[in-house]
Write a protein that holds these residues in place. Structure first.
Motif, mmCIF file in Angstrom:
data_model
loop_
_atom_site.group_PDB
_atom_site.id
_atom_site.type_symbol
_atom_site.label_atom_id
_atom_site.label_comp_id
_atom_site.label_asym_id
_atom_site.label_seq_id
_atom_site.Cartn_x
_atom_site.Cartn_y
_atom_site.Cartn_z
ATOM 1 N N ARG A 187 -69.000 60.260 30.750
ATOM 2 C CA ARG A 187 -68.928 59.349 29.607
ATOM 3 C C ARG A 187 -67.562 59.411 28.937
ATOM 4 N NH1 ARG A 187 -74.167 61.714 28.520
ATOM 5 N NH2 ARG A 187 -73.204 62.734 26.736
ATOM 6 N N ALA A 188 -66.957 60.601 28.895
ATOM 7 C CA ALA A 188 -65.624 60.742 28.315
ATOM 8 C C ALA A 188 -64.596 59.979 29.144
ATOM 9 C CB ALA A 188 -65.239 62.217 28.221
ATOM 10 N N ARG A 189 -64.710 60.051 30.466
ATOM 11 C CA ARG A 189 -63.789 59.312 31.335
ATOM 12 C C ARG A 189 -63.952 57.803 31.135
ATOM 13 N NH1 ARG A 189 -65.490 63.021 35.169
ATOM 14 N NH2 ARG A 189 -66.690 61.414 36.243
ATOM 15 N N VAL A 190 -65.190 57.357 31.002
ATOM 16 C CA VAL A 190 -65.440 55.931 30.772
ATOM 17 C C VAL A 190 -64.814 55.494 29.453
ATOM 18 C CG1 VAL A 190 -67.231 54.217 30.310
ATOM 19 C CG2 VAL A 190 -67.512 55.825 32.205
ATOM 20 N N ALA A 191 -65.049 56.252 28.382
ATOM 21 C CA ALA A 191 -64.492 55.899 27.070
ATOM 22 C C ALA A 191 -62.965 55.904 27.113
ATOM 23 C CB ALA A 191 -64.998 56.872 25.999
ATOM 24 N N ASP A 192 -62.370 56.909 27.761
ATOM 25 C CA ASP A 192 -60.910 56.963 27.883
ATOM 26 C C ASP A 192 -60.392 55.772 28.674
ATOM 27 O OD1 ASP A 192 -60.776 59.306 26.435
ATOM 28 O OD2 ASP A 192 -60.542 60.599 28.198
ATOM 29 N N GLY A 193 -61.104 55.414 29.740
ATOM 30 C CA GLY A 193 -60.695 54.274 30.554
ATOM 31 C C GLY A 193 -60.758 52.965 29.782
ATOM 32 N N LEU A 194 -61.814 52.780 29.013
ATOM 33 C CA LEU A 194 -61.940 51.570 28.198
ATOM 34 C C LEU A 194 -60.821 51.501 27.168
ATOM 35 C CD1 LEU A 194 -65.787 51.561 27.617
ATOM 36 C CD2 LEU A 194 -64.490 49.858 28.914
ATOM 37 N N GLY A 226 -57.913 52.971 27.285
ATOM 38 C CA GLY A 226 -56.616 52.813 27.930
ATOM 39 C C GLY A 226 -56.404 51.432 28.522
ATOM 40 N N ARG A 227 -57.471 50.814 29.013
ATOM 41 C CA ARG A 227 -57.352 49.514 29.663
ATOM 42 C C ARG A 227 -57.072 48.418 28.648
ATOM 43 N NH1 ARG A 227 -62.158 47.140 33.319
ATOM 44 N NH2 ARG A 227 -63.069 46.805 31.263
ATOM 45 N N GLY A 228 -57.779 48.453 27.517
ATOM 46 C CA GLY A 228 -57.488 47.532 26.421
ATOM 47 C C GLY A 228 -57.809 46.069 26.670
ATOM 48 N N GLU A 229 -58.745 45.775 27.539
ATOM 49 C CA GLU A 229 -59.158 44.388 27.742
ATOM 50 C C GLU A 229 -59.908 43.895 26.498
ATOM 51 O OE1 GLU A 229 -58.664 42.268 30.467
ATOM 52 O OE2 GLU A 229 -57.247 43.823 31.090
ATOM 53 N N PRO A 230 -60.047 42.576 26.340
ATOM 54 C CA PRO A 230 -60.636 42.033 25.109
ATOM 55 C C PRO A 230 -62.010 42.607 24.737
ATOM 56 C CG PRO A 230 -59.632 40.274 26.360
ATOM 57 C CD PRO A 230 -59.564 41.514 27.222
ATOM 58 N N ARG A 231 -62.870 42.878 25.671
ATOM 59 C CA ARG A 231 -64.218 43.348 25.332
ATOM 60 C C ARG A 231 -64.379 44.864 25.461
ATOM 61 N NH1 ARG A 231 -66.656 38.234 28.245
ATOM 62 N NH2 ARG A 231 -66.515 36.827 26.483
ATOM 63 N N ASP A 232 -63.320 45.554 25.853
ATOM 64 C CA ASP A 232 -63.406 47.007 26.021
ATOM 65 C C ASP A 232 -63.657 47.722 24.701
ATOM 66 O OD1 ASP A 232 -62.986 46.597 28.698
ATOM 67 O OD2 ASP A 232 -60.924 47.337 28.706
ATOM 68 N N ALA A 233 -63.050 47.262 23.627
ATOM 69 C CA ALA A 233 -63.243 47.908 22.323
ATOM 70 C C ALA A 233 -64.714 47.826 21.907
ATOM 71 C CB ALA A 233 -62.350 47.276 21.269
ATOM 72 N N GLY A 234 -65.351 46.703 22.167
ATOM 73 C CA GLY A 234 -66.768 46.558 21.840
ATOM 74 C C GLY A 234 -67.642 47.483 22.667
ATOM 75 N N ALA A 235 -67.318 47.638 23.939
ATOM 76 C CA ALA A 235 -68.085 48.541 24.799
ATOM 77 C C ALA A 235 -67.889 49.994 24.356
ATOM 78 C CB ALA A 235 -67.661 48.374 26.259
ATOM 79 N N GLU A 236 -66.672 50.340 24.001
ATOM 80 C CA GLU A 236 -66.398 51.694 23.528
ATOM 81 C C GLU A 236 -67.098 51.939 22.196
ATOM 82 O OE1 GLU A 236 -64.706 55.237 22.066
ATOM 83 O OE2 GLU A 236 -64.308 53.339 21.098
ATOM 84 N N ALA A 237 -67.148 50.919 21.343
ATOM 85 C CA ALA A 237 -67.857 51.042 20.070
ATOM 86 C C ALA A 237 -69.352 51.236 20.294
ATOM 87 C CB ALA A 237 -67.607 49.811 19.201
#
Length: 52
Positions: free
Chosen positions: A19-26, A28-39
């Motif tokens: 889960r930490a790797r997924v959150a870091d990847g989201l 770091g990637r910074g796509e438009p919907r990544d912040a919402g997924a990380e939230a």
């Protein structure tokens, strides 16, 4: 096509390291919907602080 129904699955059964790797990847990637997924990970208590 008039409508799309979709479901997102946040797997609580994954390890904290995964889960930490997924959150870091989201983050770091910074796509438009990544912040919402990380939230969503954070709301579910699954977020891990960024690795350094």
């Amino acid at each position: 096509m008039f409508q799309v129904l979709a479901k997102f699955k946040y797997d609580d059964h994954k390890s904290a390291e995964h889960r930490a790797r997924v959150a870091d990847g989201l983050r770091g990637r910074g796509e438009p919907r990544d912040a919402g997924a990380e939230a969503q990970l954070a709301r579910r208590g699954l977020r891990h602080e960024p690795s350094e």
